[in-house]
Each structure stands twice: as C-alpha cells, then as structure tokens.
Design a protein around this motif. Sequence first.
Motif, PDB file in Angstrom:
ATOM      1  N   ALA A   1      -4.487   2.093  -0.281  1.00 20.31           N
ATOM      2  CA  ALA A   1      -3.948   2.918   0.814  1.00 20.31           C
ATOM      3  C   ALA A   1      -3.694   4.342   0.332  1.00 20.31           C
ATOM      4  O   ALA A   1      -3.715   5.282   1.129  1.00 20.31           O
ATOM      5  CB  ALA A   1      -2.670   2.300   1.365  1.00 20.31           C
ATOM      6  N   ALA A   2      -3.457   4.501  -0.976  1.00 18.94           N
ATOM      7  CA  ALA A   2      -3.297   5.846  -1.527  1.00 18.94           C
ATOM      8  C   ALA A   2      -4.599   6.631  -1.454  1.00 18.94           C
ATOM      9  O   ALA A   2      -4.593   7.858  -1.456  1.00 18.94           O
ATOM     10  CB  ALA A   2      -2.815   5.755  -2.977  1.00 18.94           C
TER      11      ALA A   2
ATOM     12  N   SER B   1       0.832  -1.173   0.000  1.00 17.64           N
ATOM     13  CA  SER B   1       0.000   0.000   0.000  1.00 17.64           C
ATOM     14  C   SER B   1       0.864   1.218   0.000  1.00 17.64           C
ATOM     15  O   SER B   1       2.041   1.197   0.209  1.00 17.64           O
ATOM     16  CB  SER B   1      -0.941  -0.024   1.196  1.00 17.64           C
ATOM     17  N   GLY B   2       0.269   2.365  -0.208  1.00 20.00           N
ATOM     18  CA  GLY B   2       1.018   3.588  -0.247  1.00 20.00           C
ATOM     19  C   GLY B   2       0.869   4.271  -1.575  1.00 20.00           C
ATOM     20  O   GLY B   2       0.354   3.715  -2.513  1.00 20.00           O
ATOM     21  N   SER B   3       1.352   5.523  -1.645  1.00 24.60           N
ATOM     22  CA  SER B   3       1.175   6.312  -2.859  1.00 24.60           C
ATOM     23  C   SER B   3       2.505   6.718  -3.424  1.00 24.60           C
ATOM     24  O   SER B   3       3.456   6.962  -2.710  1.00 24.60           O
ATOM     25  CB  SER B   3       0.355   7.551  -2.527  1.00 24.60           C
ATOM     26  N   SER B   4       2.563   6.835  -4.730  1.00 18.85           N
ATOM     27  CA  SER B   4       3.799   7.260  -5.387  1.00 18.85           C
ATOM     28  C   SER B   4       3.850   8.766  -5.562  1.00 18.85           C
ATOM     29  O   SER B   4       4.859   9.302  -5.973  1.00 18.85           O
ATOM     30  CB  SER B   4       3.891   6.613  -6.762  1.00 18.85           C
ATOM     31  N   GLY B   5       2.779   9.449  -5.277  1.00 24.76           N
ATOM     32  CA  GLY B   5       2.747  10.880  -5.501  1.00 24.76           C
ATOM     33  C   GLY B   5       2.328  11.238  -6.910  1.00 24.76           C
ATOM     34  O   GLY B   5       1.699  12.249  -7.145  1.00 24.76           O
ATOM     35  N   ALA B   6       2.691  10.385  -7.888  1.00 29.70           N
ATOM     36  CA  ALA B   6       2.322  10.629  -9.283  1.00 29.70           C
ATOM     37  C   ALA B   6       1.261   9.632  -9.715  1.00 29.70           C
ATOM     38  O   ALA B   6       1.090   9.349 -10.881  1.00 29.70           O
ATOM     39  CB  ALA B   6       3.554  10.504 -10.171  1.00 29.70           C
TER      40      ALA B   6
ATOM     41  N   ILE C   1       4.739   2.915 -15.780  1.00 29.52           N
ATOM     42  CA  ILE C   1       4.073   1.696 -15.308  1.00 29.52           C
ATOM     43  C   ILE C   1       4.006   1.690 -13.791  1.00 29.52           C
ATOM     44  O   ILE C   1       2.944   1.473 -13.189  1.00 29.52           O
ATOM     45  CB  ILE C   1       4.807   0.449 -15.836  1.00 29.52           C
ATOM     46  N   ALA C   2       5.136   1.960 -13.140  1.00 32.02           N
ATOM     47  CA  ALA C   2       5.194   1.900 -11.671  1.00 32.02           C
ATOM     48  C   ALA C   2       4.274   2.929 -11.027  1.00 32.02           C
ATOM     49  O   ALA C   2       3.604   2.639 -10.027  1.00 32.02           O
ATOM     50  CB  ALA C   2       6.631   2.099 -11.196  1.00 32.02           C
ATOM     51  N   GLU C   3       4.222   4.136 -11.587  1.00 28.45           N
ATOM     52  CA  GLU C   3       3.405   5.161 -10.952  1.00 28.45           C
ATOM     53  C   GLU C   3       1.914   4.897 -11.128  1.00 28.45           C
ATOM     54  O   GLU C   3       1.092   5.438 -10.383  1.00 28.45           O
ATOM     55  CB  GLU C   3       3.771   6.558 -11.464  1.00 28.45           C
ATOM     56  N   THR C   4       1.560   4.045 -12.089  1.00 25.59           N
ATOM     57  CA  THR C   4       0.164   3.682 -12.277  1.00 25.59           C
ATOM     58  C   THR C   4      -0.230   2.499 -11.408  1.00 25.59           C
ATOM     59  O   THR C   4      -1.232   2.541 -10.702  1.00 25.59           O
ATOM     60  CB  THR C   4      -0.111   3.333 -13.757  1.00 25.59           C
ATOM     61  N   ILE C   5       0.549   1.420 -11.450  1.00 23.31           N
ATOM     62  CA  ILE C   5       0.113   0.193 -10.784  1.00 23.31           C
ATOM     63  C   ILE C   5       0.603   0.078  -9.351  1.00 23.31           C
ATOM     64  O   ILE C   5       0.067  -0.720  -8.570  1.00 23.31           O
ATOM     65  CB  ILE C   5       0.517  -1.060 -11.588  1.00 23.31           C
ATOM     66  N   LEU C   6       1.629   0.865  -8.962  1.00 27.73           N
ATOM     67  CA  LEU C   6       2.153   0.885  -7.596  1.00 27.73           C
ATOM     68  C   LEU C   6       2.684  -0.471  -7.118  1.00 27.73           C
ATOM     69  O   LEU C   6       2.723  -0.733  -5.920  1.00 27.73           O
ATOM     70  CB  LEU C   6       1.104   1.412  -6.608  1.00 27.73           C
TER      71      LEU C   6
ATOM     72  N   GLU D   1      10.360  10.026  -3.913  1.00 23.56           N
ATOM     73  CA  GLU D   1      10.688   9.357  -2.646  1.00 23.56           C
ATOM     74  C   GLU D   1       9.469   8.661  -2.049  1.00 23.56           C
ATOM     75  O   GLU D   1       9.592   7.611  -1.399  1.00 23.56           O
ATOM     76  CB  GLU D   1      11.246  10.380  -1.656  1.00 23.56           C
ATOM     77  N   SER D   2       8.286   9.224  -2.274  1.00 14.36           N
ATOM     78  CA  SER D   2       7.064   8.641  -1.715  1.00 14.36           C
ATOM     79  C   SER D   2       6.801   7.240  -2.251  1.00 14.36           C
ATOM     80  O   SER D   2       6.129   6.440  -1.609  1.00 14.36           O
ATOM     81  CB  SER D   2       5.854   9.532  -1.988  1.00 14.36           C
ATOM     82  N   TYR D   3       7.340   6.933  -3.424  1.00 15.16           N
ATOM     83  CA  TYR D   3       7.273   5.575  -3.967  1.00 15.16           C
ATOM     84  C   TYR D   3       8.468   4.761  -3.485  1.00 15.16           C
ATOM     85  O   TYR D   3       8.320   3.662  -2.959  1.00 15.16           O
ATOM     86  CB  TYR D   3       7.249   5.625  -5.493  1.00 15.16           C
ATOM     87  N   ARG D   4       9.674   5.308  -3.630  1.00 15.97           N
ATOM     88  CA  ARG D   4      10.886   4.554  -3.323  1.00 15.97           C
ATOM     89  C   ARG D   4      10.987   4.173  -1.854  1.00 15.97           C
ATOM     90  O   ARG D   4      11.566   3.140  -1.502  1.00 15.97           O
ATOM     91  CB  ARG D   4      12.118   5.358  -3.745  1.00 15.97           C
ATOM     92  N   GLU D   5      10.423   5.008  -0.982  1.00 17.27           N
ATOM     93  CA  GLU D   5      10.511   4.760   0.457  1.00 17.27           C
ATOM     94  C   GLU D   5       9.191   4.255   1.049  1.00 17.27           C
ATOM     95  O   GLU D   5       9.044   4.204   2.273  1.00 17.27           O
ATOM     96  CB  GLU D   5      10.938   6.043   1.178  1.00 17.27           C
ATOM     97  N   ASN D   6       8.256   3.883   0.208  1.00 14.46           N
ATOM     98  CA  ASN D   6       6.948   3.445   0.697  1.00 14.46           C
ATOM     99  C   ASN D   6       7.074   2.076   1.369  1.00 14.46           C
ATOM    100  O   ASN D   6       7.482   1.106   0.729  1.00 14.46           O
ATOM    101  CB  ASN D   6       5.970   3.372  -0.478  1.00 14.46           C
ATOM    102  N   PRO D   7       6.711   1.959   2.642  1.00 21.73           N
ATOM    103  CA  PRO D   7       6.911   0.688   3.354  1.00 21.73           C
ATOM    104  C   PRO D   7       5.941  -0.406   2.960  1.00 21.73           C
ATOM    105  O   PRO D   7       6.134  -1.563   3.356  1.00 21.73           O
ATOM    106  CB  PRO D   7       6.709   1.089   4.824  1.00 21.73           C
ATOM    107  N   ILE D   8       4.908  -0.086   2.196  1.00 14.16           N
ATOM    108  CA  ILE D   8       4.008  -1.125   1.696  1.00 14.16           C
ATOM    109  C   ILE D   8       4.518  -1.646   0.358  1.00 14.16           C
ATOM    110  O   ILE D   8       4.558  -2.852   0.120  1.00 14.16           O
ATOM    111  CB  ILE D   8       2.567  -0.601   1.578  1.00 14.16           C
ATOM    112  N   ILE D   9       4.932  -0.747  -0.501  1.00 12.55           N
ATOM    113  CA  ILE D   9       5.478  -1.175  -1.783  1.00 12.55           C
ATOM    114  C   ILE D   9       6.799  -1.905  -1.592  1.00 12.55           C
ATOM    115  O   ILE D   9       7.059  -2.942  -2.218  1.00 12.55           O
ATOM    116  CB  ILE D   9       5.650   0.034  -2.718  1.00 12.55           C
TER     117      ILE D   9
END
Length: 376
Positions: free
Chosen positions: A266-267, A16-21, A316-321, A335-343
């Motif tokens: 979660a986003a 879970s979590g958001s990539s911001g984009a 692809i990553a920012e769409t499917i998370l 960073e919101s994607y790279r450091e997301n503890p769910i992803i």
Amino acid sequence: MTAFENGSGSDGGSGSGSSGARSPLRLSRRSLVSAMGVAAVGFSLQACGGGKGGDGDKLNFYTWDTYIGETTLADFNKASGVKVQTSYFSTNDELFAKLKAGNPGYDVIVPSNEFVTRMRQADMLMPLDLAQIPNLKNIAPEFLGQDYDPAPKHSVPYTWLVTGIGYRKSRVNGTPDSWKWLYDSDLYKGRIALLSEAADLIRLGAKYLGKSLNGIDAATIKQVEEMLIRQKPNIKTFHEDNGQDLLLAGDVDLVMEFNGDIAQIAAEDPDIGFVVPKEGSLLNADTLAIPKGAPRPELAHKFINFLLDAEAGKHIAETILYPTPNSAAKALMPESYRENPIIFPSGTGMDNSEWGKFEGPEQQRLFEEAITRVRA
C-alpha cells in the motif's frame, strides 16, 4: 481488542500503509531477501547488553525472510563485533521440524506464539535469563504474560500481526468487510487468493460462521471444509504468504494476508486497501527465542536485547512495516506509522478478533486432513 488499536503502543503484523521512513525495497515476512544495507551509526554496546565479541565471533539467526531492518545486522556487528549469519524458514512447521530433529547450531529463532507453546511443551526452548535482556522494559505490557508464554520465560515479543483481506479498491464493490467474499460468494470469481496454511483456513472459516477460532469441534471443521469445497471454483490460488505480490501484480483482487505485508505494498500503490472482517480474525505474535542446544547462549541474549533497543526497533519497524510491541521504538516512529490504519487497525473486526492457541497435534492433524481434501 482495544489494546491493538491506533495509539496502543504495540506493533503488528501485516497491514498496509507507509511509515514515511520506509525502505525503497518491498519486503515480506516470507519473501526473498534482496539486500541488507550498510551499518547505521548511533548504536552502543548498551544496546547489545555489554561485552564486545572477538573478530571471529558469530551468531546463527533462523528467521522469516526479510523480517529485519535493512541495517540491523550490520549495526549489531558494528556495536558488538559479532557477525550474524542468517538462515530462513517459510513456515512455523518447517522451523519446528528442523529443530525437532536436533538443533544444527542456531542461536536465536523467531517462532510465532502458538509454536512457542508447542516448542515449550516439546522441551525445545531454553529458559531466558531476563536479567540479560534489560530492553524488555521497552515492550508494551499488554504483550507480556499472554497464554502462550505467561511468565514470559521462553520468548519475548518481536512483532504482532492480524490476518485480514487485502484488496484492490478500484476492482471491488465498496469495502469487503466480511469473510463472506473469500469463503462464500462467487462475486469475485477467479480473483481470490487464500493462505495455504490449514489452521488459518479452518479458523477464519469458523469466525465467518460466528464461532470462536479456538476449541473448534469436528462438526465445524467439516462445515468449513464443505464451504471451501463449494468455494474452490472461485479461488484462483492458495498462496504461501506471497499474496501481497499477487495483489500488487493485479493477479487477484482479494487476498487473505497479514496486515504488515499489505502495508508494504500500500506504500507503493494507493489503490491497495486492507480490512479486518467484521466477524473478527486471528491475532498472532512473532517472538524471539533461544532453542535448546544453542552454541552461544550469552551472545544470543545480547542479540535479543539489541533487537529490543528503541533505536534498533525503530529501524526494524520502518523497514518491515509490521506493528511493533516495542513502545519505545514506536514512540520514535513518525505519525504516518503510528496512526496507520492498516498497520494498527481498529473497529469491529479487531474487537471480535482472538489470539490463537495451540491445542495439540491432534487438532492440527484434523485441520490438515480437511484442507488436504479441499485441495485434492
């Protein structure tokens, strides 16, 4: 499992979590496609591997539903002149059965790692010409040379994923960091959803019992079966990988699901959490492969190379998370994607997790027979 922790350079499955984009659409590895969007700019023929297709060129792509960037297929069409026609499967078994009967015209498929092994053994995949896939250099080394395709020769990594527990924070007591709450407790009676796939259910039950999820013997299969039969009155449903929708709708409070799917909801809803249970879990990768009998293998290599491009991988990553094994794409993500503890989960549960191995049709048959008895 430190290779899969935050900052590892890999991309993954169901957190879970958001990539911001992130796209405003909630997408799922196996849910219905809502939209594909319009072409973005910035892609070149280098991403496709060179060579422009003619106006009538097409490519048939057989994949999980909504498991692609919103504009990726349009971007490929713009860069190459090739139109991608997409068909969808809901399980690896469906993919295997369709192609075992003979390839009806698919050029690129997306099998999970264990089915790469199974399809290799059944001579259902074409060897890849890696010289036509220069963007393979973007894949983090820890995702290459895995047992399911050690060369690699028949597949390249697309995403990775880990199964865990998605939960509604306001409805559970603390963090449900053990498989106990799904397999061996009535604390959340009627508020639990489990995946329907037999191998997942048996393997994760074995992990709860302190055993490896590979090499499970008949006695352990029976032990997990009996535990699930006892637990069945507490289970609301066995779901077809739409557990994130059940959780978001409030139909359940605990769900066995992939980290990427939980990341998507979660986003939208900060009350959603995800944990890899302390006993450990199942690690998987989804891959790109060319099935035997593919009518357009040269275009298939161009399409695979395009999907491994850094910019395409980012979209692809920012769409499917899902976590990506494409380190070049990951570097472009916020960073919101790279450091997301769910992803990208870390901790004891990840340290105790294992890659699943295909151990032959007889083992799969034993798993399926046990779960048929559970659900009868």
